[in-house]
Write an enzyme that holds these catalytic residues in place. Structure first.
Site, PDB file in Angstrom:
ATOM      1  N   ARG A  43       0.810  -1.198   0.000  1.00  0.00           N
ATOM      2  CA  ARG A  43       0.000   0.000   0.000  1.00  0.00           C
ATOM      3  C   ARG A  43       0.853   1.262   0.000  1.00  0.00           C
ATOM      4  O   ARG A  43       0.378   2.357  -0.259  1.00  0.00           O
ATOM      5  CB  ARG A  43      -0.881   0.025   1.255  1.00  0.00           C
ATOM      6  N   GLY A  44       2.134   1.111   0.336  1.00  0.00           N
ATOM      7  CA  GLY A  44       2.957   2.275   0.652  1.00  0.00           C
ATOM      8  C   GLY A  44       3.118   3.300  -0.451  1.00  0.00           C
ATOM      9  O   GLY A  44       3.325   4.479  -0.172  1.00  0.00           O
ATOM     10  N   GLU A  97       7.403   2.404  -6.050  1.00  0.00           N
ATOM     11  CA  GLU A  97       7.554   1.758  -4.744  1.00  0.00           C
ATOM     12  C   GLU A  97       7.805   2.848  -3.706  1.00  0.00           C
ATOM     13  O   GLU A  97       8.308   3.932  -4.025  1.00  0.00           O
ATOM     14  CB  GLU A  97       8.710   0.745  -4.842  1.00  0.00           C
ATOM     15  N   ASP A  98       7.472   2.583  -2.446  1.00  0.00           N
ATOM     16  CA  ASP A  98       7.644   3.621  -1.426  1.00  0.00           C
ATOM     17  C   ASP A  98       9.103   3.773  -1.004  1.00  0.00           C
ATOM     18  O   ASP A  98       9.664   4.862  -1.031  1.00  0.00           O
ATOM     19  CB  ASP A  98       6.723   3.380  -0.215  1.00  0.00           C
ATOM     20  N   ASP A 101      14.828  -0.584   1.162  1.00  0.00           N
ATOM     21  CA  ASP A 101      15.512  -0.663   2.444  1.00  0.00           C
ATOM     22  C   ASP A 101      16.553  -1.793   2.326  1.00  0.00           C
ATOM     23  O   ASP A 101      17.639  -1.584   1.794  1.00  0.00           O
ATOM     24  CB  ASP A 101      14.416  -0.929   3.486  1.00  0.00           C
ATOM     25  N   PHE A 151      13.800   4.732  10.624  1.00  0.00           N
ATOM     26  CA  PHE A 151      12.480   4.246  10.227  1.00  0.00           C
ATOM     27  C   PHE A 151      11.585   5.459  10.039  1.00  0.00           C
ATOM     28  O   PHE A 151      11.508   6.319  10.907  1.00  0.00           O
ATOM     29  CB  PHE A 151      11.898   3.310  11.284  1.00  0.00           C
ATOM     30  N   VAL A 152      10.913   5.535   8.874  1.00  0.00           N
ATOM     31  CA  VAL A 152      10.103   6.717   8.574  1.00  0.00           C
ATOM     32  C   VAL A 152       8.648   6.344   8.294  1.00  0.00           C
ATOM     33  O   VAL A 152       8.349   5.213   7.892  1.00  0.00           O
ATOM     34  CB  VAL A 152      10.678   7.507   7.381  1.00  0.00           C
ATOM     35  N   ASP A 158       3.865   3.465   6.492  1.00  0.00           N
ATOM     36  CA  ASP A 158       3.164   3.197   7.753  1.00  0.00           C
ATOM     37  C   ASP A 158       4.091   2.669   8.836  1.00  0.00           C
ATOM     38  O   ASP A 158       5.195   2.186   8.578  1.00  0.00           O
ATOM     39  CB  ASP A 158       2.075   2.146   7.523  1.00  0.00           C
ATOM     40  N   ARG A 164      -0.056   6.655   7.391  1.00  0.00           N
ATOM     41  CA  ARG A 164       0.066   6.756   5.933  1.00  0.00           C
ATOM     42  C   ARG A 164      -0.468   8.094   5.425  1.00  0.00           C
ATOM     43  O   ARG A 164      -0.087   8.563   4.355  1.00  0.00           O
ATOM     44  CB  ARG A 164      -0.726   5.639   5.242  1.00  0.00           C
TER      45      ARG A 164
HETATM   46  P1  IMP Z   1      12.933  -4.059   1.968  1.00  0.00           P
HETATM   47  O1  IMP Z   1      12.395  -5.332   1.391  1.00  0.00           O
HETATM   48  O2  IMP Z   1      13.692  -4.265   3.243  1.00  0.00           O
HETATM   49  O3  IMP Z   1      13.705  -3.215   0.971  1.00  0.00           O
HETATM   50  O4  IMP Z   1      11.722  -3.215   2.467  1.00  0.00           O
HETATM   51  C1  IMP Z   1      10.825  -2.722   1.633  1.00  0.00           C
HETATM   52  C2  IMP Z   1       9.466  -2.568   2.292  1.00  0.00           C
HETATM   53  O5  IMP Z   1       9.527  -2.494   3.723  1.00  0.00           O
HETATM   54  C3  IMP Z   1       8.911  -1.262   1.829  1.00  0.00           C
HETATM   55  O6  IMP Z   1       8.135  -1.458   0.672  1.00  0.00           O
HETATM   56  C4  IMP Z   1       8.111  -0.792   3.004  1.00  0.00           C
HETATM   57  O7  IMP Z   1       6.798  -1.310   2.919  1.00  0.00           O
HETATM   58  C5  IMP Z   1       8.780  -1.385   4.212  1.00  0.00           C
HETATM   59  N1  IMP Z   1       9.697  -0.423   4.839  1.00  0.00           N
HETATM   60  C6  IMP Z   1      11.049  -0.409   4.791  1.00  0.00           C
HETATM   61  N2  IMP Z   1      11.573   0.620   5.491  1.00  0.00           N
HETATM   62  C7  IMP Z   1      10.527   1.298   5.973  1.00  0.00           C
HETATM   63  C8  IMP Z   1      10.404   2.508   6.761  1.00  0.00           C
HETATM   64  O8  IMP Z   1      11.374   3.175   7.173  1.00  0.00           O
HETATM   65  N3  IMP Z   1       9.125   2.887   7.055  1.00  0.00           N
HETATM   66  C9  IMP Z   1       8.021   2.209   6.633  1.00  0.00           C
HETATM   67  N4  IMP Z   1       8.088   1.103   5.888  1.00  0.00           N
HETATM   68  C10 IMP Z   1       9.329   0.642   5.562  1.00  0.00           C
HETATM   69 MG    MG Z   2       5.827  -1.404   0.784  1.00  0.00          MG
END
Ligand code: IMP
Ligand code: MG
Length: 176
Positions: A43-44, A97-98, A101, A151-152, A158, A164
């Site tokens: 949803r991000g 994508e939001d 990470d 973390f944001v 969210d 959100r």
């Molecule tokens: P990754 O797979 O670790 O790259 O994380 C990606 C997903 O984790 C993103 O699409 C977000 O939904 C969530 N996410 C990662 N970091 C944050 C953050 O700082 N705040 C909120 N959601 C996050």
């Molecule tokens: Mg996401």
């Protein structure tokens, strides 16, 4: 807002809007004259995608991909497909994508969509947190902001499904 959560603005609504204007110019130049399938990762990315498409001037269709990333404030790397996109074979595809990470989610998205044989597959992430990257060779083609290792929340992102709706991006409880 829960009384116990401490929210601190990191990127203002006006800074987001200014950066989106710049990103749209770059993306418009890349996809000019094409019909593009826009894919919003739920949803991000919903707010980011909806603000970006209003700035883009090429022909487009909008589809949605929903993943579950088993994430509270850190990623386990385990990803489940909740809702898939329609046929993208031979199409020009741009994914919104939001945040990237650890990179597990973007890697999953790229592998999943590449298997559907699009003509072009590009990704645009609002935020990039390179300090937490675990998948070294995964990077979005377009990035709104590189953020420090916090973390944001807000502007679509969210914390346990809350925040959100904020028009800005903020750290929560001091960050990660
Ligand atoms: P990754 O797979 O670790 O790259 O994380 C990606 C997903 O984790 C993103 O699409 C977000 O939904 C969530 N996410 C990662 N970091 C944050 C953050 O700082 N705040 C909120 N959601 C996050
Ligand atoms: Mg996401």
């Amino acid at each position: 807002m829960q009384a116990c959560d401490k929210i601190n603005e990191m990127i203002s609504a006006s800074a987001i809007n200014a950066r989106l204007d710049e990103l749209a110019i770059e993306i418009d130049a890349e996809f000019a004259g094409q019909n593009v399938i826009i894919i919003c990762v739920l949803r991000g990315a919903m707010m980011f995608m909806s603000d970006m498409v209003r700035r883009l001037n090429f022909s487009m269709e909008i589809d949605f991909l929903q993943l579950k990333s088993y994430y509270s404030t850190s990623s386990s790397g385990e990803i489940e497909l909740i809702k898939d996109v329609g046929d993208i074979a031979g199409k020009h595809v741009l994914v919104f994508e939001d945040i990237v990470d650890t990179g597990h989610t973007l890697q999953f998205i790229l592998q999943h969509l590449a298997a559907k044989n699009p003509a072009r597959l590009k990704t645009c992430a609002l935020l990039n947190n390179p300090a937490r990257r675990q998948i070294a060779d995964v990077a979005p083609d377009y990035i709104g902001f590189v953020i420090p290792n916090k973390f944001v929340v807000g502007y679509g992102l969210d914390y346990n499904e809350k925040y959100r709706n904020l028009s800005y991006i903020a750290t929560i409880n001091g960050g990660k």
